[in-house]
Design a protein around this motif. Structure first.
Motif, short mmCIF file in Angstrom:
data_model
loop_
_atom_site.label_atom_id
_atom_site.label_comp_id
_atom_site.label_asym_id
_atom_site.label_seq_id
_atom_site.Cartn_x
_atom_site.Cartn_y
_atom_site.Cartn_z
N GLY A 1 -2.45 15.16 -9.12
CA GLY A 1 -2.50 14.07 -8.04
C GLY A 1 -2.89 14.94 -6.77
N SER A 2 -3.32 14.15 -5.65
CA SER A 2 -3.74 14.80 -4.48
C SER A 2 -3.97 13.68 -3.52
N ILE A 3 -4.68 13.95 -2.43
CA ILE A 3 -5.19 13.05 -1.33
C ILE A 3 -6.54 12.44 -1.71
N PHE A 4 -6.96 12.02 -2.75
CA PHE A 4 -8.33 11.87 -2.95
C PHE A 4 -8.77 10.73 -2.16
N SER A 5 -9.96 10.74 -1.60
CA SER A 5 -10.55 9.69 -0.92
C SER A 5 -10.61 8.33 -1.60
#
Length: 732
Positions: free
Chosen positions: A347-351
């Motif tokens: 997971g991450s703050i992917f655009s």
């Protein structure tokens, strides 16, 4: 090292191949190979020679994947290699990564990423179809790069590799077929096996361990019963590179395997049930630290508390097999199978996951999960001497049903709608053997249907509603080839033409739709990929040395290339041509020393877009660098042996200064050379082994991570530094 298919090997040779002639006559003098492997206990030289001869003869007789039956490898027109159990054992002393095993033993296989993901790993510049006892493990409808881990090495009997496009096992094998064959009990009675392994890089979070238990039983008699069960688990630390820097966290941390195979013979018939459940988890307590491509500092990692669970892959494979050795004068087989696959990504703050309707831009955390459920049927009937001595007929039909989907788990959004795929493929093949000549031709009628319901794309693609629909495809896939054996001179040659059939990465196409009012049944990008492979091979076998070489050309008029821009992948349908050369050789330098070599050269070309010139090199996502592997095996005492392996991947600079639209396609790979060492002692207390990966502690960047034109500072991965592994194995 593996055995390749064109001719029978000399006694104690454990490998063979069919790759190609181009540069490098000098390699013929390197003729490679390895020492005969030690048996479970020290034996006399006569017993050892007899065992080696028996092993080689059996390997020459059986190649199930090549013909959907039992066929001697020297009678198959194509590049077929067999990685025997002994080679699997030796390589897993160095690394448990199955991709590293293939990179060292198969000429056209690209370097391993050493990660959970297998993006950038290919066979001859194209995708390979991975199988477990014939059960498909790859997911071509949505190639998430997570299908490389599906079984523990301890359940593997051998690995069969068919290089080049092939439709003999169905869709997806545009680059070849890699079939992992699981073990069966061989000795009458009940036996137990224990394996313990420990590894370390002597500092940091680098310790690893493995424990496994095997139970095998085989009863006597024609109507015997056999069973094999395995339970194993392993865990490894994040590791460090050659400079002692922690590696990035996108790698395997924990794995477990439960395997059961039950079989019962009824005279000429056999019924067999196989079950395998494999789980592979990444790290949930480490976060990556960005590297710097300009200065050459690779991505690293540190301990951290994450807001999401670890990356994970779960695979479950089940099959029920029935075979009859004499049904209407032929051999019949039927397999029902089911495979369930689930892979969750980090997971991450992917655009690409951002949606202002859910959270302010730049704050939304999410992760994706890919699910694929398959079931199918594989059947065949092989009738030798059909009205004419030497004439063999093969008939069969395959059915595959695949439902794949991808969602974002933390916000419950659909990223890729469920794809419902069904294929039915009857096939037939004729083979005629006349003295030194073997001719073979086959047809496979591939008929497939893909159905997709109406769905809406993510906000990053414009939140477009895409009308559901259905696409159908039909292709008569052909194969033709022949092998000529030049009497008793030891020379043989082959020529072949084979076609492969597979879908494009449908998931990438559908989730990236931006055109308003688009419907699934009007997306030309869903047309199937049809690849043809033309190949010529030459081989020679002498008393103490042998080699084989081949040249090939693989072409598809409507191939697939994924162009990445600003984190978004778009599939382009463009022609692709791959030309290649492969070589493998071996030399029994003395009774106790054997040397092996494999070399491969791959040259792929494609276009920047439809109807444009083919003036681009195939990128690192599809094509590996030139490769040379040298190995030597030394049996320096009856119970002591060692193997030293050198891998050299040549530098590669592709598409310098070239663009696809506004996207720069420059790729640069500096190359590297690694040495691995393994030793084994067959002691009275069991087999004691030591393996050293990256013996010289070389600092290097893995191929795909360095070369990929779309790479960032977050995926600039270094390879593992020196790693010491110690194992103990005993059967009783």
């Amino acid at each position: 090292m593996p055995q390749f298919a064109i001719f029978k090997r000399p006694r104690r040779a454990a490998r063979s191949s069919r790759p190609l002639p181009c540069a490098t006559l000098g390699l013929l003098t390197l003729l490679s190979a390895g020492l005969a492997d030690a048996q479970d206990e020290p034996k006399s030289s006569a017993a050892t020679e007899a065992a080696d001869t028996q092993s080689m003869e059996s390997l020459g007789r059986v190649v199930v994947t090549a013909t959907r039956g039992t066929k001697a490898v020297e009678k198959i027109p194509g590049a077929v290699s067999i990685i025997a159990r002994e080679e699997v054992d030796r390589q897993t002393l160095i690394s448990e990564d199955p991709s590293q095993l293939l990179a060292v033993t198969v000429p056209g296989y690209s370097p391993s990423r050493q990660k959970l993901s297998s993006f950038g790993e290919s066979l001859r510049g194209r995708s390979a179809l991975l199988l477990l006892d014939g059960i498909p493990q790859t997911n071509p409808l949505r190639a998430g790069g997570r299908d490389g881990y599906f079984a523990d090495a301890m359940i593997v009997e051998r690995v069969e590799v068919i290089s080049g496009a092939s439709a003999v096992q169905g869709m997806g094998a545009t680059g070849g077929i890699i079939n992992t064959i699981t073990r069966r009990p061989k000795q009458v009675g009940t036996r137990h096996g224990v394996e313990l392994k420990f590894g370390t890089q002597l500092h940091g979070d680098t310790a690893s361990w493995k424990a496994g238990y095997t139970l095998a039983h085989k009863s006597e008699g024609v109507d015997g019963f056999d069973a094999l069960a395995y339970l194993g688990t392993r865990q490894q630390g994040v590791g460090v590179d050659g400079d002692g820097r922690p590696l990035a966290a996108e790698s395997l941390h924990k794995a477990a395997d439960v395997f059961v195979k039950l079989g019962k013979d009824f005279g000429d018939q056999r019924v067999q049930l196989m079950f395998n459940r494999y789980e592979a988890d990444g790290f949930d307590d480490r976060a990556d630290l960005s590297g710097d491509r300009k200065s050459g500092r690779p991505t690293s990692s540190r301990p951290a508390v994450l807001k999401w669970d670890s990356p994970r892959t779960h695979v479950r494979s089940v099959s029920l097999d029935w075979s009859h050795a004499d049904l209407a004068g032929g051999q019949a087989s039927l397999q029902l199978f089911k495979q369930d696959f689930k892979a969750s990504f980090t997971g991450s703050i992917f655009s690409i996951f951002q949606d202002p309707a859910i959270a302010p831009a730049g704050t939304l955390v999410d992760r994706s999960e890919l699910v694929a459920d398959k079931w199918g049927l594989r059947s065949s009937w092989v009738r030798p001497d059909l009205g004419l001595k030497g004439l063999e007929l093969s008939l069969g039909v395959d059915v595959l049903n695949d439902i794949s989907s991808q969602r974002l788990t933390m916000t419950e959004r659909v990223w890729m709608p469920p794809l419902q795929y069904r294929s039915v493929a009857p096939f037939t093949q004729l083979e005629y053997e006349w003295g030194p000549l073997t001719l073979r031709g086959g047809l496979r009628d591939e008929r497939s249907r893909l159905a997709v319901s109406t769905y809406r794309t993510l906000a990053a693609y414009g939140s477009r509603e895409v009308m559901g629909g259905e696409r159908q495809a039909q292709k008569l896939v052909k194969s033709l080839g022949g092998v000529w054996r030049f009497g008793k001179s030891g020379w043989s040659s082959f020529a072949s033409y084979n076609e492969g059939f597979g879908p494009t990465d449908v998931g990438v196409v559908l989730r990236a739709v931006r055109t308003p009012g688009q419907s699934v049944d009007k997306l030309v990008d869903l047309q199937a990929v049809v690849t043809d492979n033309r190949e010529l091979g030459l081989a020679w076998r002498g008393r103490t040395a042998s080699f084989s070489t081949s040249v090939y050309r693989s072409h598809s008029d409507l191939g697939t290339q994924t162009i990445v821009s600003n984190g978004l992948g778009v599939v382009q349908r463009v022609p692709i041509t791959v030309n290649g050369f492969e070589f493998t050789g071996e030399w029994q330098a003395s009774r106790d020393l054997r040397l092996n070599a494999i070399y491969s050269q791959t040259r792929g070309r494609t276009a920047a877009g439809p109807n444009l010139p083919m003036d681009l090199d195939l990128g690192a996502r599809a094509q590996g660098p030139d490769k040379l592997v040298l190995a030597g095996q030394w049996q320096f005492a009856p119970a002591l042996s060692a193997q030293l392996t050198a891998q050299h991947f040549r530098p590669r600079h592709a598409n310098v200064g070239k663009l696809a639209g506004s996207v720069r396609l420059d790729e640069h790979f500096s190359g590297y050379t690694l040495l691995d060492l393994s030793t084994r002692w067959l002691s009275p207390w069991g087999s004691l082994s030591v393996g050293v990966e990256n013996l010289l502690d070389r600092q290097y960047l893995t191929y795909y991570s360095e070369a990929n034109y779309a790479g960032t500072n977050d995926d600039y991965y270094a390879g593992r530094g020196r790693n010491l592994s110690m194992s103990w194995r005993r059967e009783f």
